[in-house]
Scaffold this motif. Structure first.
Motif, PDB file in Angstrom:
ATOM      1  N   LEU A  18       2.980  -3.522  17.088  1.00 49.23           N
ATOM      2  CA  LEU A  18       3.052  -3.775  15.655  1.00 49.23           C
ATOM      3  C   LEU A  18       1.930  -2.983  14.984  1.00 49.23           C
ATOM      4  O   LEU A  18       0.876  -2.770  15.592  1.00 49.23           O
ATOM      5  N   THR A  19       2.157  -2.618  13.735  1.00 49.69           N
ATOM      6  CA  THR A  19       1.104  -1.999  12.935  1.00 49.69           C
ATOM      7  C   THR A  19       0.875  -2.849  11.694  1.00 49.69           C
ATOM      8  O   THR A  19       1.799  -3.047  10.898  1.00 49.69           O
ATOM      9  N   LEU A  20      -0.320  -3.356  11.571  1.00 45.45           N
ATOM     10  CA  LEU A  20      -0.693  -4.142  10.407  1.00 45.45           C
ATOM     11  C   LEU A  20      -1.319  -3.230   9.359  1.00 45.45           C
ATOM     12  O   LEU A  20      -2.016  -2.268   9.690  1.00 45.45           O
ATOM     13  N   SER A  21      -1.093  -3.549   8.107  1.00 46.54           N
ATOM     14  CA  SER A  21      -1.689  -2.807   6.994  1.00 46.54           C
ATOM     15  C   SER A  21      -2.507  -3.747   6.127  1.00 46.54           C
ATOM     16  O   SER A  21      -2.154  -4.913   5.958  1.00 46.54           O
ATOM     17  N   CYS A  22      -3.561  -3.221   5.585  1.00 42.33           N
ATOM     18  CA  CYS A  22      -4.426  -3.958   4.654  1.00 42.33           C
ATOM     19  C   CYS A  22      -4.599  -3.068   3.435  1.00 42.33           C
ATOM     20  O   CYS A  22      -5.217  -1.998   3.536  1.00 42.33           O
ATOM     21  N   VAL A  23      -4.040  -3.489   2.317  1.00 42.49           N
ATOM     22  CA  VAL A  23      -4.055  -2.669   1.106  1.00 42.49           C
ATOM     23  C   VAL A  23      -4.937  -3.315   0.052  1.00 42.49           C
ATOM     24  O   VAL A  23      -4.798  -4.504  -0.237  1.00 42.49           O
ATOM     25  N   ALA A  24      -5.808  -2.512  -0.521  1.00 43.13           N
ATOM     26  CA  ALA A  24      -6.684  -3.002  -1.589  1.00 43.13           C
ATOM     27  C   ALA A  24      -5.992  -2.860  -2.933  1.00 43.13           C
ATOM     28  O   ALA A  24      -5.305  -1.875  -3.190  1.00 43.13           O
ATOM     29  N   SER A  25      -6.207  -3.847  -3.759  1.00 42.40           N
ATOM     30  CA  SER A  25      -5.641  -3.825  -5.109  1.00 42.40           C
ATOM     31  C   SER A  25      -6.741  -4.112  -6.109  1.00 42.40           C
ATOM     32  O   SER A  25      -7.496  -5.068  -5.948  1.00 42.40           O
ATOM     33  N   GLY A  26      -6.859  -3.254  -7.130  1.00 45.79           N
ATOM     34  CA  GLY A  26      -7.851  -3.479  -8.175  1.00 45.79           C
ATOM     35  C   GLY A  26      -9.207  -2.868  -7.903  1.00 45.79           C
ATOM     36  O   GLY A  26     -10.114  -2.994  -8.730  1.00 45.79           O
ATOM     37  N   PHE A  27      -9.363  -2.243  -6.743  1.00 47.41           N
ATOM     38  CA  PHE A  27     -10.620  -1.574  -6.441  1.00 47.41           C
ATOM     39  C   PHE A  27     -10.380  -0.538  -5.356  1.00 47.41           C
ATOM     40  O   PHE A  27      -9.341  -0.537  -4.696  1.00 47.41           O
ATOM     41  N   SER A  28     -11.349   0.339  -5.160  1.00 50.27           N
ATOM     42  CA  SER A  28     -11.264   1.371  -4.138  1.00 50.27           C
ATOM     43  C   SER A  28     -11.973   0.929  -2.871  1.00 50.27           C
ATOM     44  O   SER A  28     -13.031   0.315  -2.911  1.00 50.27           O
ATOM     45  N   LEU A  29     -11.375   1.257  -1.733  1.00 51.01           N
ATOM     46  CA  LEU A  29     -11.985   0.891  -0.455  1.00 51.01           C
ATOM     47  C   LEU A  29     -13.066   1.865   0.006  1.00 51.01           C
ATOM     48  O   LEU A  29     -13.668   1.668   1.046  1.00 51.01           O
ATOM     49  N   ASP A  30     -13.309   2.910  -0.775  1.00 49.71           N
ATOM     50  CA  ASP A  30     -14.199   3.988  -0.347  1.00 49.71           C
ATOM     51  C   ASP A  30     -15.559   3.501   0.165  1.00 49.71           C
ATOM     52  O   ASP A  30     -16.097   4.052   1.115  1.00 49.71           O
ATOM     53  N   PHE A  31     -16.114   2.473  -0.471  1.00 46.85           N
ATOM     54  CA  PHE A  31     -17.471   2.053  -0.129  1.00 46.85           C
ATOM     55  C   PHE A  31     -17.516   0.752   0.642  1.00 46.85           C
ATOM     56  O   PHE A  31     -18.543   0.074   0.692  1.00 46.85           O
ATOM     57  N   LYS A  76      -5.102   6.110   0.120  1.00 41.20           N
ATOM     58  CA  LYS A  76      -4.114   5.056  -0.122  1.00 41.20           C
ATOM     59  C   LYS A  76      -4.766   3.682  -0.200  1.00 41.20           C
ATOM     60  O   LYS A  76      -4.050   2.679  -0.291  1.00 41.20           O
ATOM     61  N   ASP A  77      -6.102   3.642  -0.108  1.00 35.73           N
ATOM     62  CA  ASP A  77      -6.819   2.356  -0.128  1.00 35.73           C
ATOM     63  C   ASP A  77      -6.213   1.392   0.897  1.00 35.73           C
ATOM     64  O   ASP A  77      -5.999   0.205   0.616  1.00 35.73           O
ATOM     65  N   THR A  78      -5.985   1.921   2.081  1.00 37.64           N
ATOM     66  CA  THR A  78      -5.301   1.165   3.118  1.00 37.64           C
ATOM     67  C   THR A  78      -6.020   1.315   4.456  1.00 37.64           C
ATOM     68  O   THR A  78      -6.484   2.408   4.801  1.00 37.64           O
ATOM     69  N   VAL A  79      -6.092   0.221   5.180  1.00 37.05           N
ATOM     70  CA  VAL A  79      -6.602   0.220   6.552  1.00 37.05           C
ATOM     71  C   VAL A  79      -5.502  -0.315   7.448  1.00 37.05           C
ATOM     72  O   VAL A  79      -4.799  -1.261   7.081  1.00 37.05           O
TER      73      VAL A  79
END
Length: 126
Positions: A18-31, A76-79
Protein backbone atom coordinates in the motif's frame (compact mmCIF):
# COMPACT_ATOMS: atom_id res chain seq x y z
CA UNK A 1 -7.77 26.21 7.52
CA UNK A 2 -4.54 24.36 8.24
CA UNK A 3 -4.66 20.60 8.14
CA UNK A 4 -3.02 17.41 6.94
CA UNK A 5 -5.05 14.59 5.45
CA UNK A 6 -4.00 10.98 5.11
CA UNK A 7 -5.27 8.60 2.47
CA UNK A 8 -4.40 5.29 0.86
CA UNK A 9 -5.24 2.87 3.62
CA UNK A 10 -7.31 -0.25 3.13
CA UNK A 11 -7.46 -4.01 3.36
CA UNK A 12 -4.52 -5.94 1.94
CA UNK A 13 -3.33 -9.52 2.13
CA UNK A 14 -0.08 -10.40 3.89
CA UNK A 15 2.82 -9.71 1.57
CA UNK A 16 0.91 -7.01 -0.25
CA UNK A 17 1.66 -3.32 -0.67
CA UNK A 18 0.00 0.00 0.00
CA UNK A 19 1.08 3.60 -0.48
CA UNK A 20 -0.15 6.13 2.03
CA UNK A 21 -0.28 9.84 1.23
CA UNK A 22 -0.22 12.81 3.57
CA UNK A 23 -1.35 16.06 1.95
CA UNK A 24 -1.04 19.47 3.54
CA UNK A 25 -3.84 21.95 3.17
CA UNK A 26 -3.59 25.66 3.93
CA UNK A 27 0.18 25.71 4.33
CA UNK A 28 3.40 24.59 2.67
CA UNK A 29 5.29 21.55 3.89
CA UNK A 30 8.63 23.05 2.84
CA UNK A 31 9.77 23.83 6.39
CA UNK A 32 8.25 20.87 8.16
CA UNK A 33 9.60 17.48 9.07
CA UNK A 34 6.89 14.87 8.64
CA UNK A 35 6.32 11.80 10.73
CA UNK A 36 4.21 8.72 10.16
CA UNK A 37 2.79 7.05 13.24
CA UNK A 38 0.43 4.15 13.83
CA UNK A 39 -1.87 2.94 16.53
CA UNK A 40 -3.09 -0.62 16.70
CA UNK A 41 -6.21 -1.53 18.71
CA UNK A 42 -5.43 -1.53 22.40
CA UNK A 43 -1.90 -0.25 21.90
CA UNK A 44 -0.15 3.06 22.22
CA UNK A 45 0.59 5.20 19.20
CA UNK A 46 4.11 4.57 17.91
CA UNK A 47 6.46 6.18 15.47
CA UNK A 48 6.93 4.39 12.16
CA UNK A 49 9.02 6.70 10.02
CA UNK A 50 9.92 10.34 9.55
CA UNK A 51 11.60 12.56 6.99
CA UNK A 52 13.45 15.80 7.57
CA UNK A 53 12.30 19.09 6.08
CA UNK A 54 15.54 19.19 4.10
CA UNK A 55 14.73 15.77 2.61
CA UNK A 56 18.20 14.56 3.55
CA UNK A 57 17.37 12.32 6.51
CA UNK A 58 14.90 9.53 7.08
CA UNK A 59 14.16 7.31 10.05
CA UNK A 60 12.43 3.93 10.26
CA UNK A 61 11.54 1.85 13.25
CA UNK A 62 13.34 -1.48 13.20
CA UNK A 63 10.25 -3.55 12.41
CA UNK A 64 9.62 -1.74 9.10
CA UNK A 65 13.19 -1.24 7.88
CA UNK A 66 13.64 -2.63 4.40
CA UNK A 67 9.87 -2.79 3.84
CA UNK A 68 8.67 0.82 4.16
CA UNK A 69 9.94 3.87 2.29
CA UNK A 70 9.12 7.46 3.13
CA UNK A 71 9.41 10.22 0.54
CA UNK A 72 8.20 13.74 -0.01
CA UNK A 73 7.19 15.93 -2.94
CA UNK A 74 7.21 19.49 -1.70
CA UNK A 75 5.82 20.78 -5.00
CA UNK A 76 2.66 18.81 -4.17
CA UNK A 77 2.87 19.38 -0.40
CA UNK A 78 2.66 15.63 -0.06
CA UNK A 79 4.56 12.96 1.85
CA UNK A 80 4.26 9.30 0.97
CA UNK A 81 4.78 6.07 2.87
CA UNK A 82 5.31 3.14 0.55
CA UNK A 83 4.63 -0.07 2.46
CA UNK A 84 5.72 -3.39 0.99
CA UNK A 85 5.70 -6.96 2.31
CA UNK A 86 2.97 -6.06 4.73
CA UNK A 87 2.43 -8.24 7.77
CA UNK A 88 -0.62 -8.70 10.00
CA UNK A 89 1.25 -6.87 12.76
CA UNK A 90 1.28 -3.76 10.55
CA UNK A 91 -2.47 -3.50 11.03
CA UNK A 92 -3.22 -0.11 12.60
CA UNK A 93 -4.55 3.35 11.96
CA UNK A 94 -1.76 5.34 10.35
CA UNK A 95 -1.34 9.04 11.06
CA UNK A 96 0.92 11.71 9.63
CA UNK A 97 2.00 14.73 11.61
CA UNK A 98 4.12 17.82 11.13
CA UNK A 99 7.07 19.25 13.04
CA UNK A 100 8.05 22.80 12.22
CA UNK A 101 11.75 23.01 11.72
CA UNK A 102 14.13 23.26 8.83
CA UNK A 103 16.93 20.88 9.50
CA UNK A 104 18.72 17.69 8.68
CA UNK A 105 16.91 15.43 11.13
CA UNK A 106 13.38 14.61 12.24
CA UNK A 107 12.14 13.93 15.75
CA UNK A 108 10.73 10.57 16.77
CA UNK A 109 8.93 11.81 19.87
CA UNK A 110 5.18 12.16 19.39
CA UNK A 111 4.87 15.27 21.55
CA UNK A 112 7.15 17.23 19.22
CA UNK A 113 4.65 17.02 16.38
CA UNK A 114 1.93 19.66 16.14
CA UNK A 115 -0.55 19.14 13.30
CA UNK A 116 -2.04 15.64 13.12
CA UNK A 117 -4.32 14.12 10.54
CA UNK A 118 -7.38 11.98 11.26
CA UNK A 119 -5.64 8.80 10.24
CA UNK A 120 -6.18 6.15 7.59
CA UNK A 121 -6.80 2.52 8.58
CA UNK A 122 -4.61 -0.29 7.30
CA UNK A 123 -5.69 -3.89 7.75
CA UNK A 124 -3.40 -6.73 6.76
CA UNK A 125 -5.32 -9.97 6.71
CA UNK A 126 -5.99 -12.98 4.55
Amino acid sequence: QVSVVESGGGLVQPGGSLTLSCVASGFSLDFYAIGWFRQAPGKEREGVSCISSSNTYTYYRDSVKGRFTISRDNAKDTVYLQMNSLKPEDTAVYYCATHLGYGSTCPTELHLYDFWGQGTPVTVSS
